[in-house]
Write an enzyme that holds these catalytic residues in place. Structure first.
Site, PDB file in Angstrom:
ATOM      1  N   GLU A 348      -2.404   0.234   8.812  1.00 15.71           N
ATOM      2  CA  GLU A 348      -1.296   0.354   7.856  1.00 15.71           C
ATOM      3  C   GLU A 348      -0.290   1.451   8.218  1.00 15.71           C
ATOM      4  O   GLU A 348       0.264   2.105   7.334  1.00 15.71           O
ATOM      5  CB  GLU A 348      -1.854   0.574   6.432  1.00 15.71           C
ATOM      6  CG  GLU A 348      -2.690  -0.597   5.981  1.00 15.71           C
ATOM      7  CD  GLU A 348      -3.448  -0.363   4.671  1.00 15.71           C
ATOM      8  OE1 GLU A 348      -3.517  -1.308   3.879  1.00 15.71           O
ATOM      9  OE2 GLU A 348      -3.978   0.743   4.463  1.00 15.71           O
TER      10      GLU A 348
HETATM   11  C1  ACM Z   1      -8.021  -0.689   5.446  1.00 16.18           C
HETATM   12  O1  ACM Z   1      -8.582  -1.262   4.487  1.00 16.18           O
HETATM   13  N1  ACM Z   1      -6.767  -0.277   5.332  1.00 16.18           N
HETATM   14  C2  ACM Z   1      -8.714  -0.485   6.700  1.00 16.18           C
END
Ligand code: ACM
Length: 555
Positions: A348
């Protein structure tokens, strides 16, 4: 493999003659009925184990009862003796027996329990054989982890009252026969996010205990995120003195000192569990930027963050100082971590795109390799160049990702943590009081009914290192919350990591799992009474003396 159920307890024989039984028959029958009601519980079945063992050969003629004068004898090896002492510590509080531990060149049960290290036994690095016979119990393994797993199985075969912290009057019966067992995958783990909410060392040690019961061998600690930095780094002290003082919803946060972290690592190691530390990069770094604005792309300190959004923060990939920071942090964490893995996150980082992202990851991967550690990262690392041994952690929800499959073709191995099966922060049902549902609801069956070996398209079973159940803690604030989400789903993931695929069977798992409930209740562990599991009532403890508790917290 064979799993042969042992016969149930012997039924009271019916009168032989038809018609009215005579007085003697009635008297005998009443005596037998009373005897059956009053007799101590029959031993568990040898198959009543989670995760399901590889091979089970019951021998109902060989049931055995632990005598008060039993001795635990182990091979004359410090690691074997440590497992023997752990076994004695497990058994002493409820039995009240002294259970002295001794060593021998050739340990024999002699009416007690023998733990035998035997590297000629063909049992592998983590396998064991458990023999329960009329002369006692023998656990044989080539390694101390194998002995430890044999002990966890032995523990589950005793009456549930063995989990009582104080003495119980009980017949400590074990079902006769032999179990030969070894894991399917070498990596079996769970993750605890200590960044969104901070958890005290004691809470983490309890989580380690839960992993150990189910033969999990890795604890992944998500140590850093936007909301808090949780591990002391001597060369960058404000990471914790500034970055560690926040958490989701404005709580006080906290951090582990070097000594705290070492205590977790050594407590886990004593239970044959390797800690996998994660420093999430380049995103999920707001707490580091609050402490050291020089790492931020605009060199301006952002406000501390206590919300639950993701993807907005990142360390400046264009500044050399960022790589000095990363080398210092990873160097210190690596030096405190005996295990081979360093997890560098990578998820992310929405604002670090394309070649800038892959270039960043490739530099960090090299820093990890130069420290002598193996890179682990979320599967977003996949497009970066391959580096020997690197491991990707799959957390997608549809099992389809050509980029991950391609990285595996280039040599990466995979830890499988599908968000819609293995994320233990997902709710069980819409009314679960804590947790999320962005990856769907995960009841026990959903946690159990999938195959890590074939889950990700284009990834062969041989490339799968294992399975991990992550627990993110945006909504989790106490040990009771952690346990509520972990149990009973953690044993489901543990079984996927340990048991042979051929033993996969929801109905059988459901019934074996049900037997764990009274153990948790007796041990004072919180769990979710999932409606799809036929939980028995907790054992009533017939007689109980409140003795001082044995300290089971070694080391
Ligand atoms: C995640 O759940 N962002 C690895």
């Amino acid at each position: 493999m064979s799993t042969i159920p042992s016969p149930g307890p012997t039924a009271v024989p019916a009168p032989l003659s038809a018609g009215e039984p005579d007085a003697a028959t009635l008297a005998r029958s009443a005596e037998q009925t009373a005897g059956r009601l009053l007799a101590p519980a029959a031993p568990h079945r040898l198959t009543d184990v989670v995760p399901a063992p590889q091979q089970v050969h019951p021998d109902p003629t060989a049931d055995w009862t632990l005598p008060a004068e039993a001795v635990v004898v182990a091979s004359a090896d410090p690691a074997a003796l440590a497992v023997a002492e752990q076994l004695a510590q497990l058994l002493r509080p409820a039995t009240g027996y002294p259970l002295p531990v001794t060593d021998a060149t050739t340990p024999e049960p002699a009416g007690g329990i023998a733990l035998v290290l035997d590297d000629s036994a063909d049992l592998g690095a983590e396998g064991y054989r458990l023999d329960i016979a009329t002369d006692g119990v023998r656990v044989t393994a080539a390694t101390a982890p194998g002995l430890f797993y044999g002990v966890q199985t032995l523990r589950q075969l005793l009456p549930a009252t063995i989990e009582s912290p104080s003495q119980v009057t009980e017949r400590w019966a074990l079902p006769g026969g032999t179990i030969t067992d070894a894991p399917r995958f070498p990596y079996r783990g769970a993750m605890l996010d200590v960044a969104r909410h901070f958890f005290a060392v004691e809470d983490v040690l309890r989580v380690v205990d839960h992993l150990a019961r189910y033969k999990l061998n890795h604890l992944h600690l998500h140590l850093t995120d936007d909301q808090g930095w949780r591990i002391t780094v001597d060369s960058w002290p404000k990471l914790t003195t500034v970055g560690g003082t926040t958490e989701v919803d404005g709580g006080p946060g906290g951090h582990y000192t070097t000594a705290d972290y070492q205590r977790i690592v050594s407590y886990a190691a004593a239970r044959h569990i390797t800690v996998v530390p994660e420093i999430d990069l380049p995103g999920h770094t707001n707490s580091a930027l609050v402490a050291y604005p020089e790492l931020a792309p605009d060199k301006i300190a952002p406000p501390p963050y206590t919300g639950t959004e993701v993807g907005f923060s990142y360390v400046d990939p264009a500044d050399e100082r960022t790589y000095d920071f990363i080398a210092d942090v990873l160097g210190e964490v690596a030096a405190l971590t005996p295990g081979p893995w360093l997890h560098i996150g990578g998820d992310e980082a929405f604002k670090v795109k394309g070649e800038v992202y892959t270039g960043f990851v490739e530099r960090v991967q090299r820093i990890v390799a130069d420290l002598g550690k193996t890179v682990v990262g979320w599967h977003q690392l996949a497009p970066a160049a391959h580096l020997d041994g690197r491991v990707l952690q799959w957390w997608g929800t549809n099992g389809e990702d050509p980029t991950t499959a391609d990285a595996v073709r280039r040599g990466a191995r995979l830890i499988v943590s599908p968000g819609n099966h293995a994320y233990l922060d997902m709710k069980y049902a819409p009314d679960t009081p804590i947790g999320h549902d962005w990856a769907g609801l995960i009841d026990v069956r959903k946690a159990y009914d999938w195959d890590p070996g074939t889950h990700v398209a284009g990834v062969p079973t041989e490339a799968v290192l294992g399975v991990e159940a992550p627990l993110w803690t945006e909504s989790v604030t106490s040990l009771a919350d952690i346990e509520l989400l972990l149990l009973p789903r953690l044993p489901a993931i543990a079984e996927l990591g340990w048991s042979p695929r051929a033993s996969h069977d929801w109905a059988g798992f459901r019934d074996r799992l049900a037997g764990q409930g009274p153990r948790w209740t007796t041990a004072g562990i919180t769990f979710h009474r999932a409606p799809e599991i036929p939980w028995p009532t907790a054992p009533t403890i017939p007689a109980q003396r409140n003795l001082p508790q044995t300290d089971t917290a070694t080391p």
